[in-house]
Motif scaffolding. Structure first.
Motif, short mmCIF file in Angstrom:
data_model
loop_
_atom_site.label_atom_id
_atom_site.label_comp_id
_atom_site.label_asym_id
_atom_site.label_seq_id
_atom_site.Cartn_x
_atom_site.Cartn_y
_atom_site.Cartn_z
N PRO A 4 -4.21 0.75 -8.34
CA PRO A 4 -4.78 1.99 -7.83
C PRO A 4 -4.40 2.29 -6.38
CG PRO A 4 -6.42 0.75 -9.06
CD PRO A 4 -5.22 -0.14 -8.93
N TRP A 5 -4.16 1.22 -5.61
CA TRP A 5 -3.85 1.39 -4.19
C TRP A 5 -2.35 1.28 -3.89
CZ3 TRP A 5 -1.62 -3.28 -3.82
CH2 TRP A 5 -2.18 -4.33 -4.54
N GLY A 6 -1.50 1.05 -4.92
CA GLY A 6 -0.08 0.93 -4.66
C GLY A 6 0.62 0.00 -5.62
N LEU A 7 1.09 -1.13 -5.12
CA LEU A 7 1.93 -2.01 -5.91
C LEU A 7 1.61 -3.47 -5.58
CD1 LEU A 7 4.41 -1.83 -7.87
CD2 LEU A 7 5.86 -2.10 -5.86
N LYS A 8 1.45 -4.29 -6.63
CA LYS A 8 1.28 -5.72 -6.47
C LYS A 8 2.61 -6.39 -6.81
CE LYS A 8 -0.84 -9.71 -5.98
NZ LYS A 8 -1.64 -10.24 -7.11
N ARG A 41 0.85 -1.20 0.00
CA ARG A 41 0.00 0.00 0.00
C ARG A 41 0.88 1.24 0.00
NH1 ARG A 41 -5.34 -1.90 -0.85
NH2 ARG A 41 -5.24 -4.08 -0.15
N LEU A 42 0.80 1.98 -1.12
CA LEU A 42 1.61 3.17 -1.31
C LEU A 42 0.77 4.27 -1.94
CD1 LEU A 42 4.86 1.67 -2.89
CD2 LEU A 42 4.77 2.92 -0.74
N ALA A 43 0.97 5.50 -1.49
CA ALA A 43 0.25 6.62 -2.10
C ALA A 43 0.70 6.83 -3.54
CB ALA A 43 0.45 7.89 -1.27
N ASP A 44 2.01 6.67 -3.80
CA ASP A 44 2.56 6.86 -5.14
C ASP A 44 3.67 5.82 -5.34
OD1 ASP A 44 3.54 7.63 -7.56
OD2 ASP A 44 4.11 9.67 -6.95
N VAL A 94 2.65 -3.60 4.02
CA VAL A 94 2.86 -4.78 3.19
C VAL A 94 2.07 -5.95 3.76
CG1 VAL A 94 4.55 -6.35 2.20
CG2 VAL A 94 5.18 -3.98 2.63
N ASP A 95 1.28 -6.60 2.91
CA ASP A 95 0.53 -7.79 3.30
C ASP A 95 0.93 -8.94 2.38
OD1 ASP A 95 -1.17 -6.54 5.34
OD2 ASP A 95 -2.06 -5.47 3.65
N TRP A 96 1.35 -10.07 2.97
CA TRP A 96 1.86 -11.20 2.21
C TRP A 96 0.85 -12.33 2.14
CZ3 TRP A 96 6.32 -11.04 -0.48
CH2 TRP A 96 7.25 -10.04 -0.14
N SER A 97 0.92 -13.08 1.05
CA SER A 97 0.16 -14.31 0.91
C SER A 97 1.04 -15.32 0.17
CB SER A 97 -1.14 -14.07 0.13
OG SER A 97 -0.86 -13.60 -1.18
N PHE A 134 10.62 -0.77 2.89
CA PHE A 134 10.65 0.15 4.03
C PHE A 134 11.88 1.05 4.02
CE2 PHE A 134 7.72 -3.17 5.36
CZ PHE A 134 6.65 -2.39 5.77
N GLU A 135 12.91 0.67 3.25
CA GLU A 135 14.05 1.57 3.10
C GLU A 135 13.71 2.74 2.20
OE1 GLU A 135 18.68 1.54 1.40
OE2 GLU A 135 17.51 -0.32 1.48
N PHE A 136 12.98 2.45 1.10
CA PHE A 136 12.69 3.48 0.11
C PHE A 136 11.30 4.09 0.24
CE2 PHE A 136 15.63 0.65 -2.58
CZ PHE A 136 16.75 1.33 -2.14
N ALA A 137 10.41 3.46 1.02
CA ALA A 137 9.04 3.97 1.19
C ALA A 137 8.57 3.63 2.61
CB ALA A 137 8.11 3.37 0.14
#
Length: 350
Positions: free
Chosen positions: A55-59, A12-15, A90-93, A82-85
């Motif tokens: 739309p909500w970030g990155l897959k 989940r990222l704004a940009d 983050v949610d894992w599956s 978490f270093e760069f953003a």
């Protein structure tokens, strides 16, 4: 990929664009990058990662040939998110989701200790899953050394995929080493430690000097590259590269012509490499002169290239400043195909 272990993450990222850009720039020299309109594909010896803008970030979708390689990919992704953003979630599956301990971690116990040469000490370790360390494409582990005199506390795994490390008095020392050999029947593997001069000695050498049967350590891995592709290989380095060079010589295709140029202290260290058909070895003896001088390796490299019409694939492992000079020098050599792999194995203390 023969067998597949898969994991996925919703980041989940704004940009996501700034994160993707800095991540790909960071990986440019370590992996094969394919930049795509909706993200990117990253391919490395550990596996393949597909990044897609959402739309909500990155897959993120990752696939590897082993659970251990996938765990390395997963922790790498999480650490860099978490270093760069830092604001990301983050949610894992998939494989490994919910694990409390990194699946590429093992506790290891010393089985035997002996010297191969005056400056090279071999430690044979026992572990539960030695088969994971026998992969031809991954020759390295990260050795975790607990504080002397304290019961070890090992790393864990957070819900977001990052490795959590013991702190304070329980902090672990960490160094990367080559897996010299494995013995599946015995459940053991060997690691060789260069007994550096005092200025270069670190926690790995200190462990090797005090280790005895029953001593405990940990590892993360395996990882790192295996044998470079090519019918002609030129392998360069100092003593710290000898275990990797020996492993590559033993696992390369028998038809591969290999030249090894190795800087050592004196003739006693020559016993480390065994001659074989198709292997040319050139030893450079320091005889007490200062380590970390790039000149001997550079001269030997130029001499080797001038004496042959071959276009060898080049691999090198050496001191940090020497690695810098080798990269600069090789950038101007036309007869070396592809991108030479030059790795800094240690750094001289000034």
């Amino acid at each position: 990929m023969r067998s597949s272990f898969r994991t996925a993450a919703s980041v989940r990222l704004a940009d996501p664009d700034p994160f993707i850009a800095v991540l790909l720039d960071h990986l440019e020299t370590h992996a094969e990058i394919e930049r795509l309109p909706d993200g990117a594909t990253i391919r490395s010896p550990y596996g393949s990662v597909r990044l897609r803008r959402m739309p909500w970030g990155l897959k993120v979708d990752a696939v590897s040939a082993s659970a251990e390689a996938l765990a390395t990919v997963k922790s790498f992704i999480a650490d860099h998110v978490f270093e760069f953003a830092a604001e990301a979630r983050v949610d894992w599956s998939g494989h490994g989701a919910g694990d409390a301990v990194p699946s590429h971690f093992q506790e290891i116990v010393v089985e035997a200790v002996f010297d191969v040469t005056p400056r090279m000490r071999r430690i044979v370790f026992r572990c539960d899953n030695v088969a994971a360390l026998a992969a031809a494409e991954h020759h390295h582990i990260r050795l975790l050394v607990p504080p002397e005199g304290r019961a070890p506390r090992w790393p864990g795994l957070s819900d977001d995929g990052r490795i959590t490390w013991p702190q304070g008095e329980d902090a672990l020392a960490s160094r990367v080493y080559t897996i010299r050999s494995t013995d599946g029947e015995a459940g053991t593997f060997a690691v060789d430690f260069v007994l550096h001069h005092d200025a270069a000695a670190g926690p790995g050498v200190a462990f090797a000097l005090r280790a005895e049967p029953g001593s405990c350590a940990g590892l993360l891995g395996p990882g790192g590259g295996g044998v470079p592709g090519g019918r002609s290989l030129l392998l360069l380095g100092d003593e710290t590269a000898l275990p990797a060079i020996a492993r590559m010589i033993e696992t390369a295709d028998p038809q591969t012509h290999i030249t090894a140029i190795v800087e050592i202290e004196d003739d006693a260290e020559r016993a480390y490499l065994c001659p074989r058909p198709g292997l040319d070895i050139r030893w450079i003896c320091r005889h007490g002169s200062r380590t970390g001088d790039p000149s001997p390796l550079l001269r030997a490299l130029d001499s080797r290239l001038a004496a042959s019409d071959e276009e060898p694939v080049v691999w090198a492992g050496c001191e940090h400043a020497v690695a810098v000079e080798l990269r600069k020098h090789l950038a101007g050599v036309d007869r070396v195909p592809g991108r030479p792999q030059v790795t800094a194995y240690w750094k001289r203390q000034i």
